[in-house]
Design a protein around this motif. Structure first.
Motif, PDB file in Angstrom:
ATOM      1  N   GLU A  23      42.294  61.136  51.662  1.00 36.45           N
ATOM      2  CA  GLU A  23      43.707  61.479  51.629  1.00 36.45           C
ATOM      3  C   GLU A  23      44.014  62.642  50.681  1.00 36.45           C
ATOM      4  OE1 GLU A  23      46.062  60.211  53.603  1.00 36.45           O
ATOM      5  OE2 GLU A  23      44.453  59.092  54.575  1.00 36.45           O
ATOM      6  N   ALA A  24      42.980  63.361  50.254  1.00 38.35           N
ATOM      7  CA  ALA A  24      43.213  64.524  49.407  1.00 38.35           C
ATOM      8  C   ALA A  24      44.212  65.444  50.099  1.00 38.35           C
ATOM      9  CB  ALA A  24      41.894  65.262  49.160  1.00 38.35           C
ATOM     10  N   LYS A  25      45.146  65.953  49.338  1.00 39.50           N
ATOM     11  CA  LYS A  25      46.221  66.785  49.894  1.00 39.50           C
ATOM     12  C   LYS A  25      46.156  68.172  49.271  1.00 39.50           C
ATOM     13  CE  LYS A  25      50.259  64.778  50.143  1.00 39.50           C
ATOM     14  NZ  LYS A  25      51.469  64.005  49.718  1.00 39.50           N
ATOM     15  N   PRO A  26      45.345  69.062  49.823  1.00 42.22           N
ATOM     16  CA  PRO A  26      45.180  70.389  49.234  1.00 42.22           C
ATOM     17  C   PRO A  26      46.447  71.232  49.378  1.00 42.22           C
ATOM     18  CG  PRO A  26      44.038  70.282  51.341  1.00 42.22           C
ATOM     19  CD  PRO A  26      44.497  68.881  51.024  1.00 42.22           C
ATOM     20  N   ALA A  27      46.677  72.075  48.381  1.00 44.30           N
ATOM     21  CA  ALA A  27      47.846  72.953  48.401  1.00 44.30           C
ATOM     22  C   ALA A  27      47.503  74.253  47.696  1.00 44.30           C
ATOM     23  CB  ALA A  27      49.036  72.273  47.724  1.00 44.30           C
ATOM     24  N   VAL A  28      48.345  75.246  47.922  1.00 47.67           N
ATOM     25  CA  VAL A  28      48.191  76.534  47.256  1.00 47.67           C
ATOM     26  C   VAL A  28      49.570  77.090  46.933  1.00 47.67           C
ATOM     27  CG1 VAL A  28      48.117  77.795  49.463  1.00 47.67           C
ATOM     28  CG2 VAL A  28      47.185  78.860  47.393  1.00 47.67           C
ATOM     29  N   ILE A  29      49.682  77.687  45.765  1.00 51.07           N
ATOM     30  CA  ILE A  29      50.886  78.419  45.415  1.00 51.07           C
ATOM     31  C   ILE A  29      50.467  79.855  45.132  1.00 51.07           C
ATOM     32  CG2 ILE A  29      50.746  77.564  43.018  1.00 51.07           C
ATOM     33  CD1 ILE A  29      53.838  77.922  42.933  1.00 51.07           C
ATOM     34  N   TYR A  30      51.011  80.773  45.929  1.00 53.65           N
ATOM     35  CA  TYR A  30      50.685  82.186  45.773  1.00 53.65           C
ATOM     36  C   TYR A  30      51.498  82.779  44.626  1.00 53.65           C
ATOM     37  CZ  TYR A  30      48.934  81.444  50.542  1.00 53.65           C
ATOM     38  OH  TYR A  30      48.278  80.960  51.645  1.00 53.65           O
ATOM     39  N   PRO A 104      49.316  64.576  34.693  1.00 53.46           N
ATOM     40  CA  PRO A 104      47.904  64.466  34.302  1.00 53.46           C
ATOM     41  C   PRO A 104      46.984  63.912  35.386  1.00 53.46           C
ATOM     42  CG  PRO A 104      49.213  62.730  33.269  1.00 53.46           C
ATOM     43  CD  PRO A 104      50.185  63.676  33.902  1.00 53.46           C
ATOM     44  N   ASP A 105      47.555  63.269  36.393  1.00 47.10           N
ATOM     45  CA  ASP A 105      46.726  62.706  37.466  1.00 47.10           C
ATOM     46  C   ASP A 105      46.542  63.664  38.643  1.00 47.10           C
ATOM     47  OD1 ASP A 105      46.415  60.326  36.056  1.00 47.10           O
ATOM     48  OD2 ASP A 105      48.259  59.481  36.886  1.00 47.10           O
ATOM     49  N   ILE A 106      47.188  64.799  38.593  1.00 50.83           N
ATOM     50  CA  ILE A 106      47.046  65.799  39.643  1.00 50.83           C
ATOM     51  C   ILE A 106      46.042  66.849  39.189  1.00 50.83           C
ATOM     52  CG2 ILE A 106      48.236  67.637  40.915  1.00 50.83           C
ATOM     53  CD1 ILE A 106      49.058  64.881  41.839  1.00 50.83           C
ATOM     54  N   HIS A 107      45.226  67.317  40.113  1.00 49.56           N
ATOM     55  CA  HIS A 107      44.249  68.357  39.807  1.00 49.56           C
ATOM     56  C   HIS A 107      44.815  69.734  40.157  1.00 49.56           C
ATOM     57  CE1 HIS A 107      40.747  65.250  40.258  1.00 49.56           C
ATOM     58  NE2 HIS A 107      41.372  65.157  39.101  1.00 49.56           N
ATOM     59  N   PHE A 108      44.586  70.676  39.271  1.00 48.86           N
ATOM     60  CA  PHE A 108      45.030  72.056  39.463  1.00 48.86           C
ATOM     61  C   PHE A 108      43.821  72.974  39.344  1.00 48.86           C
ATOM     62  CE2 PHE A 108      48.453  69.577  37.732  1.00 48.86           C
ATOM     63  CZ  PHE A 108      49.608  70.023  38.378  1.00 48.86           C
ATOM     64  N   THR A 109      43.800  74.020  40.158  1.00 52.26           N
ATOM     65  CA  THR A 109      42.761  75.047  40.052  1.00 52.26           C
ATOM     66  C   THR A 109      43.455  76.395  39.963  1.00 52.26           C
ATOM     67  OG1 THR A 109      41.122  73.768  41.313  1.00 52.26           O
ATOM     68  CG2 THR A 109      40.802  76.153  41.185  1.00 52.26           C
ATOM     69  N   ILE A 110      43.179  77.134  38.899  1.00 49.67           N
ATOM     70  CA  ILE A 110      43.786  78.451  38.741  1.00 49.67           C
ATOM     71  C   ILE A 110      42.729  79.531  38.922  1.00 49.67           C
ATOM     72  CG2 ILE A 110      43.546  78.408  36.195  1.00 49.67           C
ATOM     73  CD1 ILE A 110      46.229  80.048  36.178  1.00 49.67           C
ATOM     74  N   LEU A 111      43.094  80.573  39.652  1.00 48.82           N
ATOM     75  CA  LEU A 111      42.203  81.700  39.887  1.00 48.82           C
ATOM     76  C   LEU A 111      42.539  82.835  38.927  1.00 48.82           C
ATOM     77  CD1 LEU A 111      42.346  81.854  43.806  1.00 48.82           C
ATOM     78  CD2 LEU A 111      40.758  80.562  42.377  1.00 48.82           C
ATOM     79  N   ASP A 112      41.530  83.392  38.310  1.00 51.36           N
ATOM     80  CA  ASP A 112      41.663  84.586  37.457  1.00 51.36           C
ATOM     81  C   ASP A 112      42.248  84.314  36.075  1.00 51.36           C
ATOM     82  OD1 ASP A 112      40.381  86.519  38.827  1.00 51.36           O
ATOM     83  OD2 ASP A 112      42.131  87.715  39.323  1.00 51.36           O
ATOM     84  N   ALA A 258      36.821  81.837  49.531  1.00 55.24           N
ATOM     85  CA  ALA A 258      35.695  80.904  49.524  1.00 55.24           C
ATOM     86  C   ALA A 258      35.755  79.990  48.303  1.00 55.24           C
ATOM     87  CB  ALA A 258      34.381  81.677  49.546  1.00 55.24           C
ATOM     88  N   ALA A 259      36.161  80.555  47.160  1.00 56.22           N
ATOM     89  CA  ALA A 259      36.274  79.740  45.943  1.00 56.22           C
ATOM     90  C   ALA A 259      37.348  78.677  46.106  1.00 56.22           C
ATOM     91  CB  ALA A 259      36.591  80.634  44.746  1.00 56.22           C
ATOM     92  N   SER A 260      38.431  79.027  46.802  1.00 50.27           N
ATOM     93  CA  SER A 260      39.512  78.068  47.046  1.00 50.27           C
ATOM     94  C   SER A 260      39.049  76.951  47.975  1.00 50.27           C
ATOM     95  CB  SER A 260      40.719  78.789  47.652  1.00 50.27           C
ATOM     96  OG  SER A 260      41.219  79.778  46.771  1.00 50.27           O
ATOM     97  N   VAL A 261      38.340  77.329  49.029  1.00 52.98           N
ATOM     98  CA  VAL A 261      37.804  76.334  49.957  1.00 52.98           C
ATOM     99  C   VAL A 261      36.897  75.360  49.214  1.00 52.98           C
ATOM    100  CG1 VAL A 261      36.230  75.976  51.906  1.00 52.98           C
ATOM    101  CG2 VAL A 261      37.983  77.759  52.029  1.00 52.98           C
ATOM    102  N   GLU A 262      36.074  75.885  48.339  1.00 50.29           N
ATOM    103  CA  GLU A 262      35.136  75.033  47.599  1.00 50.29           C
ATOM    104  C   GLU A 262      35.873  74.010  46.735  1.00 50.29           C
ATOM    105  OE1 GLU A 262      31.300  75.302  44.569  1.00 50.29           O
ATOM    106  OE2 GLU A 262      32.273  77.137  45.252  1.00 50.29           O
ATOM    107  N   THR A 263      36.925  74.446  46.041  1.00 49.06           N
ATOM    108  CA  THR A 263      37.623  73.510  45.161  1.00 49.06           C
ATOM    109  C   THR A 263      38.379  72.452  45.963  1.00 49.06           C
ATOM    110  OG1 THR A 263      38.916  73.394  43.110  1.00 49.06           O
ATOM    111  CG2 THR A 263      39.828  74.753  44.852  1.00 49.06           C
ATOM    112  N   TRP A 264      38.946  72.839  47.109  1.00 46.23           N
ATOM    113  CA  TRP A 264      39.617  71.843  47.964  1.00 46.23           C
ATOM    114  C   TRP A 264      38.615  70.819  48.489  1.00 46.23           C
ATOM    115  CZ3 TRP A 264      42.146  76.651  50.423  1.00 46.23           C
ATOM    116  CH2 TRP A 264      43.343  76.956  49.758  1.00 46.23           C
TER     117      TRP A 264
END
Length: 331
Positions: A23-30, A104-112, A258-264
């Motif tokens: 049920e992972a719910k991937p998202a992106v904010i540009y 704190p229970d949500i995972h975030f990935t930041i690029l750059d 590709a880096a985004s796909v990997e983290t999702w």
């Protein structure tokens, strides 16, 4: 009875874990430049979001229209349980730091950028390695012995591109001249094609015949000016060779999609981890672009030279200084 309870508990945990991953719910904010900026954000969309969609997983997207909406959008996604949320670009750092603390229970990935939180994965790229390659190619292609660089916002990250480019150019031709200009000191410097065109024309008047733009949307003005002047240009972040075929010598690509796909996918299979990922040539995360749009500009000798340089950098035979290690361009 006790063994049965243990087995049932283990089974329940396994089912529960499977449910979480499934049920992972991937998202992106540009960033505010939007997903069709023909550069960094669009690379995440084209090579990340669309890849996930083709594989059957929808990625929820949010495009902030102004700086205030970065934090608002991030909080909205987090409050609705999306995880991990990929935040595109260093401008998202303060918003990620604040919202990650609230959720704190949500995972975030930041690029750059790097955000030191237990629920944040920070992905940074070795732009100096890719920029070294395109600088070397610029020196090979230059007939005047003068090449140029147009950066966006004057910050250490963009200086990192410039320094790598200069090192590559001078590695190939120690007597080459490298001119450089930064567009401005605010984020607006990444969205000013008119200024990019003006800076490129000024460099051309001083002998530049190959110019590298690390400037987001501002680069579009640089490329148009190069086409109009009969010069060569080098794109950045995504493969921009198609924008001005015959003018674009190459592009320094960062495989942010590709880096985004990997983290999702890490979230989906339960292997997502916080911390810093530093990705470069060895990880196939930066490179120079060679395709049908620029191969007429690349001789066999140039191609072989680039392949050798790339292998030597990966093997550690060529050391490239990272400007951000001491905020100096030393080599």
């Amino acid at each position: 009875m006790k063994k049965s309870i243990i087995k049932i508990s283990a089974l329940a945990l396994a089912v529960s874990s499977f449910h979480v991953f499934a049920e992972a719910k991937p998202a992106v904010i540009y960033d505010t430049a939007g997903k069709f900026d023909k550069s960094f954000n669009e690379a995440v969309y084209q090579n990340g979001v669309k890849v996930m969609a083709a594989e059957g997983t929808e990625v929820r997207e949010f495009e902030p229209q102004n700086e205030a909406q970065r934090e608002q959008g991030l909080r909205r996604l987090a409050s609705r349980g999306f995880s991990p949320i990929v935040a595109v670009g260093f401008n998202m750092a303060s918003a990620v730091e604040k919202v990650a603390t609230e959720f704190p229970d949500i995972h975030f990935t930041i690029l750059d950028s790097v955000v030191d939180k237990p629920n944040v994965q920070s992905i940074v790229f070795k732009e100096h390695e890719g920029s070294f390659l395109v600088g070397a190619l610029a020196a090979k292609a230059s007939k005047s012995g003068v090449v140029g660089f147009v950066g966006g916002m004057d910050i250490p990250l963009i200086r990192k591109f410039q320094c790598g480019y200069e090192q590559g150019a001078k590695y190939t031709n120690p007597s080459i001249t490298v001119l450089q200009n930064m567009t401005g000191s605010t984020p607006a410097a990444f969205a000013d094609p008119a200024k990019g065109s003006e800076l490129a024309k000024s460099q051309f008047s001083k002998g530049v015949d190959v110019v590298y733009a690390a400037a987001g949307g501002t680069g579009l003005g640089v490329y148009q000016a190069a086409k109009d002047a009969g010069k060569l240009a080098i794109g950045v972040d995504s493969n921009q060779n198609h924008l001005q075929p015959g003018t674009m010598l190459t592009s320094m690509v960062k495989l942010v999609g590709a880096a985004s796909v990997e983290t999702w996918k890490e979230e989906m299979n339960g292997t997502w981890q916080p911390g810093i990922k530093a990705l470069g040539l060895k990880e196939n995360a930066v490179d120079w672009a060679y395709d049908d749009n620029n191969k007429s500009l690349i001789t066999d000798e140039m191609k072989a030279y680039m392949d050798t340089l790339k292998a030597d950098i990966i093997a550690g035979k060529i050391k490239i200084h990272d400007y951000m290690s001491n905020n100096k361009c030393e080599y």
